[in-house]
Design a protein around this motif. Structure first.
Motif, PDB file in Angstrom:
ATOM      1  N   MET A 112       0.856  -1.188   0.000  1.00 17.47           N
ATOM      2  CA  MET A 112       0.000   0.000   0.000  1.00 17.47           C
ATOM      3  C   MET A 112       0.892   1.237   0.000  1.00 17.47           C
ATOM      4  O   MET A 112       1.801   1.354   0.822  1.00 17.47           O
ATOM      5  N   PRO A 113       0.676   2.183  -0.927  1.00 16.04           N
ATOM      6  CA  PRO A 113       1.559   3.352  -1.007  1.00 16.04           C
ATOM      7  C   PRO A 113       1.240   4.397   0.059  1.00 16.04           C
ATOM      8  O   PRO A 113       0.103   4.527   0.504  1.00 16.04           O
ATOM      9  N   PHE A 114       2.282   5.113   0.454  1.00 12.22           N
ATOM     10  CA  PHE A 114       2.115   6.349   1.210  1.00 12.22           C
ATOM     11  C   PHE A 114       2.335   7.483   0.210  1.00 12.22           C
ATOM     12  O   PHE A 114       3.368   7.535  -0.469  1.00 12.22           O
ATOM     13  N   HIS A 115       1.379   8.369   0.116  1.00 12.59           N
ATOM     14  CA  HIS A 115       1.524   9.418  -0.886  1.00 12.59           C
ATOM     15  C   HIS A 115       0.726  10.646  -0.485  1.00 12.59           C
ATOM     16  O   HIS A 115      -0.174  10.599   0.356  1.00 12.59           O
ATOM     17  N   TYR A 116       1.100  11.768  -1.093  1.00 15.40           N
ATOM     18  CA  TYR A 116       0.317  12.989  -0.991  1.00 15.40           C
ATOM     19  C   TYR A 116       0.020  13.432  -2.407  1.00 15.40           C
ATOM     20  O   TYR A 116       0.926  13.750  -3.183  1.00 15.40           O
ATOM     21  N   ARG A 117      -1.270  13.421  -2.770  1.00  9.73           N
ATOM     22  CA  ARG A 117      -1.686  13.676  -4.146  1.00  9.73           C
ATOM     23  C   ARG A 117      -0.935  12.715  -5.066  1.00  9.73           C
ATOM     24  O   ARG A 117      -1.051  11.509  -4.922  1.00  9.73           O
ATOM     25  N   ASP A 118      -0.131  13.246  -5.998  1.00  7.70           N
ATOM     26  CA  ASP A 118       0.549  12.343  -6.928  1.00  7.70           C
ATOM     27  C   ASP A 118       2.000  12.089  -6.527  1.00  7.70           C
ATOM     28  O   ASP A 118       2.769  11.518  -7.303  1.00  7.70           O
ATOM     29  N   ARG A 119       2.381  12.463  -5.317  1.00 15.43           N
ATOM     30  CA  ARG A 119       3.759  12.280  -4.868  1.00 15.43           C
ATOM     31  C   ARG A 119       3.861  11.099  -3.916  1.00 15.43           C
ATOM     32  O   ARG A 119       3.263  11.107  -2.843  1.00 15.43           O
ATOM     33  N   SER A 120       4.602  10.073  -4.311  1.00 17.71           N
ATOM     34  CA  SER A 120       4.798   8.896  -3.469  1.00 17.71           C
ATOM     35  C   SER A 120       5.978   9.134  -2.537  1.00 17.71           C
ATOM     36  O   SER A 120       7.042   9.602  -2.957  1.00 17.71           O
ATOM     37  N   ILE A 121       5.797   8.814  -1.246  1.00 17.41           N
ATOM     38  CA  ILE A 121       6.872   9.003  -0.279  1.00 17.41           C
ATOM     39  C   ILE A 121       7.274   7.686   0.388  1.00 17.41           C
ATOM     40  O   ILE A 121       8.152   7.667   1.239  1.00 17.41           O
ATOM     41  N   GLY A 122       6.634   6.586   0.014  1.00 18.31           N
ATOM     42  CA  GLY A 122       6.969   5.299   0.598  1.00 18.31           C
ATOM     43  C   GLY A 122       5.819   4.322   0.448  1.00 18.31           C
ATOM     44  O   GLY A 122       4.883   4.545  -0.333  1.00 18.31           O
ATOM     45  N   PHE A 123       5.851   3.237   1.227  1.00 22.56           N
ATOM     46  CA  PHE A 123       4.788   2.232   1.135  1.00 22.56           C
ATOM     47  C   PHE A 123       4.837   1.324   2.358  1.00 22.56           C
ATOM     48  O   PHE A 123       5.830   1.301   3.105  1.00 22.56           O
ATOM     49  N   SER A 124       3.741   0.604   2.568  1.00 24.67           N
ATOM     50  CA  SER A 124       3.688  -0.415   3.619  1.00 24.67           C
ATOM     51  C   SER A 124       3.570  -1.784   2.960  1.00 24.67           C
ATOM     52  O   SER A 124       3.018  -1.911   1.871  1.00 24.67           O
ATOM     53  N   ILE A 125       4.107  -2.794   3.614  1.00 25.42           N
ATOM     54  CA  ILE A 125       4.034  -4.171   3.124  1.00 25.42           C
ATOM     55  C   ILE A 125       3.442  -5.014   4.241  1.00 25.42           C
ATOM     56  O   ILE A 125       4.073  -5.209   5.288  1.00 25.42           O
ATOM     57  N   LEU A 126       2.244  -5.510   4.045  1.00 26.43           N
ATOM     58  CA  LEU A 126       1.558  -6.347   5.032  1.00 26.43           C
ATOM     59  C   LEU A 126       1.713  -7.806   4.628  1.00 26.43           C
ATOM     60  O   LEU A 126       1.384  -8.190   3.503  1.00 26.43           O
ATOM     61  N   LYS A 127       2.207  -8.614   5.535  1.00 23.38           N
ATOM     62  CA  LYS A 127       2.446 -10.030   5.245  1.00 23.38           C
ATOM     63  C   LYS A 127       1.338 -10.887   5.852  1.00 23.38           C
ATOM     64  O   LYS A 127       1.093 -10.841   7.048  1.00 23.38           O
ATOM     65  N   ASN A 128       0.674 -11.657   4.975  1.00 27.75           N
ATOM     66  CA  ASN A 128      -0.366 -12.605   5.405  1.00 27.75           C
ATOM     67  C   ASN A 128      -1.375 -11.958   6.350  1.00 27.75           C
ATOM     68  O   ASN A 128      -1.566 -12.401   7.481  1.00 27.75           O
ATOM     69  N   GLY A 129      -2.025 -10.915   5.874  1.00 24.44           N
ATOM     70  CA  GLY A 129      -2.988 -10.186   6.698  1.00 24.44           C
ATOM     71  C   GLY A 129      -4.336 -10.894   6.778  1.00 24.44           C
ATOM     72  O   GLY A 129      -5.316 -10.461   6.162  1.00 24.44           O
ATOM     73  N   LYS A 130      -4.382 -11.972   7.559  1.00 21.15           N
ATOM     74  CA  LYS A 130      -5.618 -12.765   7.676  1.00 21.15           C
ATOM     75  C   LYS A 130      -6.747 -11.961   8.305  1.00 21.15           C
ATOM     76  O   LYS A 130      -7.931 -12.228   8.056  1.00 21.15           O
ATOM     77  N   PHE A 131      -6.397 -10.977   9.134  1.00 24.51           N
ATOM     78  CA  PHE A 131      -7.425 -10.188   9.809  1.00 24.51           C
ATOM     79  C   PHE A 131      -8.271  -9.383   8.826  1.00 24.51           C
ATOM     80  O   PHE A 131      -9.357  -8.926   9.165  1.00 24.51           O
ATOM     81  N   LEU A 132      -7.789  -9.209   7.599  1.00 23.70           N
ATOM     82  CA  LEU A 132      -8.521  -8.413   6.621  1.00 23.70           C
ATOM     83  C   LEU A 132      -9.878  -9.010   6.280  1.00 23.70           C
ATOM     84  O   LEU A 132     -10.793  -8.301   5.866  1.00 23.70           O
ATOM     85  N   TYR A 133     -10.027 -10.337   6.454  1.00 23.23           N
ATOM     86  CA  TYR A 133     -11.282 -10.998   6.076  1.00 23.23           C
ATOM     87  C   TYR A 133     -12.433 -10.597   6.981  1.00 23.23           C
ATOM     88  O   TYR A 133     -13.587 -10.556   6.551  1.00 23.23           O
ATOM     89  N   ASP A 134     -12.146 -10.326   8.250  1.00 20.67           N
ATOM     90  CA  ASP A 134     -13.241  -9.980   9.168  1.00 20.67           C
ATOM     91  C   ASP A 134     -12.996  -8.646   9.881  1.00 20.67           C
ATOM     92  O   ASP A 134     -13.679  -8.318  10.837  1.00 20.67           O
ATOM     93  N   ASN A 135     -11.998  -7.883   9.422  1.00 15.45           N
ATOM     94  CA  ASN A 135     -11.719  -6.580  10.011  1.00 15.45           C
ATOM     95  C   ASN A 135     -11.629  -5.563   8.886  1.00 15.45           C
ATOM     96  O   ASN A 135     -10.622  -5.467   8.200  1.00 15.45           O
TER      97      ASN A 135
END
Length: 309
Positions: free
Chosen positions: A96-119
């Motif tokens: 998932m990118p971190f950005h402001y408008r069209d400027r990217s400043i970084g990103f996050s990497i989530l590994k095996n995010g099982k909680f996404l199914y019910d959260n």
């Protein structure tokens, strides 16, 4: 008509509302900690502690340290997943990118995010991280910009030494540190001999070259506790805190050898600013005037021996 179990619906709503309430409590707490973070490391630590409570195998946060992002060859989406499905370790990574408008400043990497199914609230946290990281990124950019401006403000563009403005800001600090450390300090005034003649006969490019060499020699022979300053034109001032068995003569002899090696003739005047309080009635300007007068006396003697200097 399918009967509706209103109790089950109400129970699910209550459970969902309670989940939302608990999430909001944690989110508010996380937002408070992130907002008070002093650097990216604190943001990364607090975010990591939050995700440890969720059903996932970790999260990585990446922030670009500068605008120079290296390009490279990246595997396309279809071939990536085809390869991952054939590997025994089928980890799933979400970027998932971190950005402001069209400027990217970084990103996050989530590994095996099982909680996404019910959260469904992950994106709220991602938005929070995006805002906090952007604010921290801006602060860092402002700090770096101010550091660069301060450097340009205090540096002589031609020689790279400190300029006269910086002298009036830094010299008192150097003097005070010498008194605290009980160190004597050499105040030295330098003036390039025959500089006007060099400019007139060999051109200003040659004059600039000589000034750059003088600045480099004085900076190289000055410790980090002292400072080399271009005072104006072909005049330089250097503060040499005396350390260990150093003496004014040793320093000046070392500097003169460097000048001789470059074929540069310089008149020098020095005085000692003692660390004791016996001369506390003398100001830093008094010592500078003494070194200046000693330099002109040195130049006068050279004129008597060699003519114009």
């Amino acid at each position: 008509m399918i009967p509706v179990d209103y109790r089950a619906v109400a129970r699910r709503n209550i459970i969902e509302n309670e989940k939302r309430r608990l999430f909001e409590e944690k989110r508010v707490g996380l937002e408070s900690r992130l907002s008070s973070a002093r650097d990216f490391e604190e943001i990364f630590r607090d975010a990591g502690e939050y995700f440890k409570q969720l059903e996932c195998d970790g999260i990585t946060l990446v922030v670009y340290s500068d605008d120079a992002v290296k390009s490279g060859e990246y595997e396309n989406f279809d071939s990536y997943w085809e390869r991952k499905e054939n590997e025994p370790n089928n980890d799933v990574w979400m970027f998932m990118p971190f950005h402001y408008r069209d400027r990217s400043i970084g990103f996050s990497i989530l590994k095996n995010g099982k909680f996404l199914y019910d959260n469904p609230y992950f994106y709220d946290i991602q938005s929070l991280l995006n805002r906090v990281i952007w604010e921290m990124y801006q602060r860092r950019c402002y700090i770096e910009a101010n550091r660069k401006l301060d450097f340009l403000y205090k540096r002589d563009a031609l020689t790279g030494t400190y300029n006269r403005m910086a002298y009036f800001e830094l010299a008192e600090t150097i003097s005070r540190n010498c008194r605290i450390l009980n160190q004597d300090c050499v105040v030295a005034f330098f003036d390039c001999d025959n500089f006007k003649t060099i400019n007139d006969e060999q051109g200003h490019d040659k004059g600039d070259e000589i000034l750059r060499k003088i600045g480099a020699i004085l900076s190289d022979t000055c410790s980090r506790k002292g400072g080399a300053f271009r005072f104006g034109g072909d005049e330089f001032v250097v503060l040499y805190p005396l350390e260990d068995d150093e003496t004014a003569d040793k320093i000046i002899n070392r500097v003169n050898k460097r000048f001789d090696d470059e074929g540069i003739q310089v008149s020098i005047g020095t005085c000692i600013m003692a660390a004791d309080t016996s001369n506390k009635q003398k100001s830093l300007q008094d010592y500078l005037n003494m070194a200046d007068q000693a330099m002109y006396e040195n130049k006068r003697k050279k004129r008597m021996l060699h003519g114009s200097v």
